[in-house]
Design a protein around this motif. Structure first.
Motif, short mmCIF file in Angstrom:
data_model
loop_
_atom_site.label_atom_id
_atom_site.label_comp_id
_atom_site.label_asym_id
_atom_site.label_seq_id
_atom_site.Cartn_x
_atom_site.Cartn_y
_atom_site.Cartn_z
N SER A 47 0.86 -1.18 0.00
CA SER A 47 0.00 0.00 0.00
C SER A 47 0.90 1.23 0.00
CB SER A 47 -0.92 0.00 1.23
OG SER A 47 -0.15 0.07 2.42
N GLY A 48 0.34 2.34 -0.40
CA GLY A 48 1.17 3.54 -0.44
C GLY A 48 0.34 4.80 -0.56
N SER A 49 1.03 5.90 -0.43
CA SER A 49 0.40 7.21 -0.59
C SER A 49 1.45 8.17 -1.15
CB SER A 49 -0.12 7.72 0.76
OG SER A 49 0.97 7.90 1.66
N ARG A 50 0.98 9.27 -1.68
CA ARG A 50 1.90 10.29 -2.19
C ARG A 50 1.37 11.67 -1.86
NH1 ARG A 50 1.15 9.45 -8.67
NH2 ARG A 50 -1.04 9.95 -8.74
N ALA A 51 2.24 12.66 -2.03
CA ALA A 51 1.90 14.03 -1.69
C ALA A 51 0.72 14.52 -2.52
CB ALA A 51 3.10 14.94 -1.91
N LYS A 52 -0.04 15.45 -1.95
CA LYS A 52 -1.17 16.04 -2.66
C LYS A 52 -0.67 17.03 -3.71
CE LYS A 52 -4.20 15.58 1.30
NZ LYS A 52 -4.88 16.26 2.37
N LEU A 53 -1.50 17.28 -4.68
CA LEU A 53 -1.20 18.21 -5.74
C LEU A 53 -0.78 19.56 -5.17
CD1 LEU A 53 -1.21 18.70 -8.79
CD2 LEU A 53 -3.60 19.40 -8.59
N GLY A 54 0.37 20.07 -5.64
CA GLY A 54 0.86 21.37 -5.20
C GLY A 54 1.77 21.32 -3.99
N GLU A 55 1.81 20.21 -3.28
CA GLU A 55 2.70 20.06 -2.13
C GLU A 55 4.09 19.66 -2.60
OE1 GLU A 55 1.01 17.08 0.38
OE2 GLU A 55 -0.41 18.47 1.30
N LYS A 56 5.06 19.75 -1.71
CA LYS A 56 6.39 19.22 -2.01
C LYS A 56 6.25 17.72 -2.28
CE LYS A 56 9.12 22.80 -0.93
NZ LYS A 56 10.01 23.42 -1.89
N PRO A 57 7.11 17.17 -3.16
CA PRO A 57 7.01 15.74 -3.46
C PRO A 57 7.21 14.87 -2.22
CG PRO A 57 8.44 16.84 -5.03
CD PRO A 57 8.15 17.83 -3.93
N GLY A 58 6.53 13.77 -2.20
CA GLY A 58 6.68 12.82 -1.11
C GLY A 58 5.86 11.57 -1.39
N ALA A 59 6.29 10.48 -0.80
CA ALA A 59 5.57 9.22 -0.98
C ALA A 59 5.93 8.29 0.16
CB ALA A 59 5.94 8.58 -2.31
N SER A 60 5.04 7.35 0.42
CA SER A 60 5.27 6.34 1.44
C SER A 60 4.73 5.01 0.91
CB SER A 60 4.55 6.72 2.73
OG SER A 60 4.72 5.71 3.70
N THR A 61 5.50 3.96 1.12
CA THR A 61 5.09 2.62 0.70
C THR A 61 5.26 1.67 1.87
OG1 THR A 61 5.83 3.04 -1.56
CG2 THR A 61 5.54 0.76 -0.94
N THR A 62 4.25 0.85 2.10
CA THR A 62 4.31 -0.17 3.15
C THR A 62 4.07 -1.52 2.51
OG1 THR A 62 3.51 1.37 4.83
CG2 THR A 62 3.29 -0.98 5.31
N ARG A 63 4.95 -2.45 2.81
CA ARG A 63 4.82 -3.81 2.30
C ARG A 63 4.62 -4.73 3.49
NH1 ARG A 63 8.96 -8.02 -0.14
NH2 ARG A 63 10.32 -7.04 1.36
N THR A 64 3.53 -5.49 3.48
CA THR A 64 3.24 -6.45 4.52
C THR A 64 3.40 -7.84 3.92
OG1 THR A 64 1.66 -4.94 5.55
CG2 THR A 64 1.52 -7.26 6.20
N VAL A 65 4.24 -8.66 4.54
CA VAL A 65 4.53 -10.00 4.02
C VAL A 65 4.09 -11.02 5.06
CG1 VAL A 65 6.33 -11.54 3.14
CG2 VAL A 65 6.51 -9.07 2.76
N ASP A 66 3.33 -12.01 4.61
CA ASP A 66 2.83 -13.09 5.45
C ASP A 66 3.47 -14.37 4.92
OD1 ASP A 66 1.33 -15.07 6.74
OD2 ASP A 66 -0.54 -13.94 6.57
N ILE A 67 4.29 -15.02 5.75
CA ILE A 67 5.01 -16.21 5.30
C ILE A 67 4.78 -17.39 6.23
CG2 ILE A 67 6.86 -14.93 4.15
CD1 ILE A 67 8.65 -15.49 6.58
N VAL A 68 4.93 -18.59 5.68
CA VAL A 68 5.07 -19.80 6.47
C VAL A 68 6.50 -20.25 6.20
CG1 VAL A 68 4.35 -22.18 6.80
CG2 VAL A 68 2.63 -20.41 6.36
N ALA A 69 7.29 -20.39 7.27
CA ALA A 69 8.72 -20.65 7.12
C ALA A 69 9.21 -21.55 8.25
CB ALA A 69 9.47 -19.33 7.14
N THR A 70 10.43 -22.05 8.06
CA THR A 70 11.08 -22.90 9.06
C THR A 70 12.09 -22.07 9.83
OG1 THR A 70 10.84 -24.80 7.60
CG2 THR A 70 12.39 -25.02 9.43
N VAL A 71 12.01 -22.13 11.16
CA VAL A 71 12.91 -21.38 12.03
C VAL A 71 14.32 -21.96 11.93
CG1 VAL A 71 13.41 -20.69 14.41
CG2 VAL A 71 11.04 -20.78 13.60
N GLN A 72 15.29 -21.10 11.66
CA GLN A 72 16.69 -21.51 11.60
C GLN A 72 17.39 -21.20 12.93
OE1 GLN A 72 17.86 -23.06 8.52
NE2 GLN A 72 15.63 -23.08 8.55
#
Length: 126
Positions: A47-72
């Motif tokens: 998911s993400g968002s970015r600056a509104k029109l006319g504002e200084k540039p900016g953006a944010s991205t969030t990545r959520t990862v759901d895994i099934v894994a083996t503990v090392q």
């Protein structure tokens, strides 16, 4: 003097001397629990968002990862867990609210971790 930066058809003003800030929040495991399957899996949502029109540039991205894994390995003191998943082996910092006392190498677990990257431009002194 300033420049017009176009992003997805939107315009943003960037002036000489503006400061570009980048923040990367490392992968943080927000859940680690026993898995009810031996099959390694991986699902991602971005998911993400970015600056509104006319504002200084900016953006944010969030990545959520759901895994099934083996503990090392588990380092309870440093709150780190290394897991081997379907795609890679990785070491995750584990949130304070997650109980690691019952997790040991060889266990299959479901882990959910979050990574966030944000970029913003600001004028000096603000």
């Amino acid at each position: 003097m300033y420049a017009i930066v176009r992003s997805g058809g939107r315009q943003h003003k960037v002036a000489v001397g503006d400061i570009v800030e980048v923040e990367v929040i490392e992968a943080l495991a927000v859940a680690v629990e026993p898995a009810h399957t031996q099959v390694r899996e991986r699902r991602e949502a971005v998911s993400g968002s970015r600056a509104k029109l006319g504002e200084k540039p900016g953006a944010s991205t969030t990545r959520t990862v759901d895994i099934v894994a083996t503990v090392q390995s588990v380092d309870s003191k440093a709150r780190l867990i290394t897991v081997r998943g379907a795609v890679q082996t990785l070491t995750l910092k584990v949130a304070e609210g997650v109980d690691l006392s019952q997790v040991k190498p060889g266990d299959n677990v479901r882990a959910v971790y979050v990574e966030t990257i944000s970029i913003r431009v600001r004028s000096p002194g603000k």
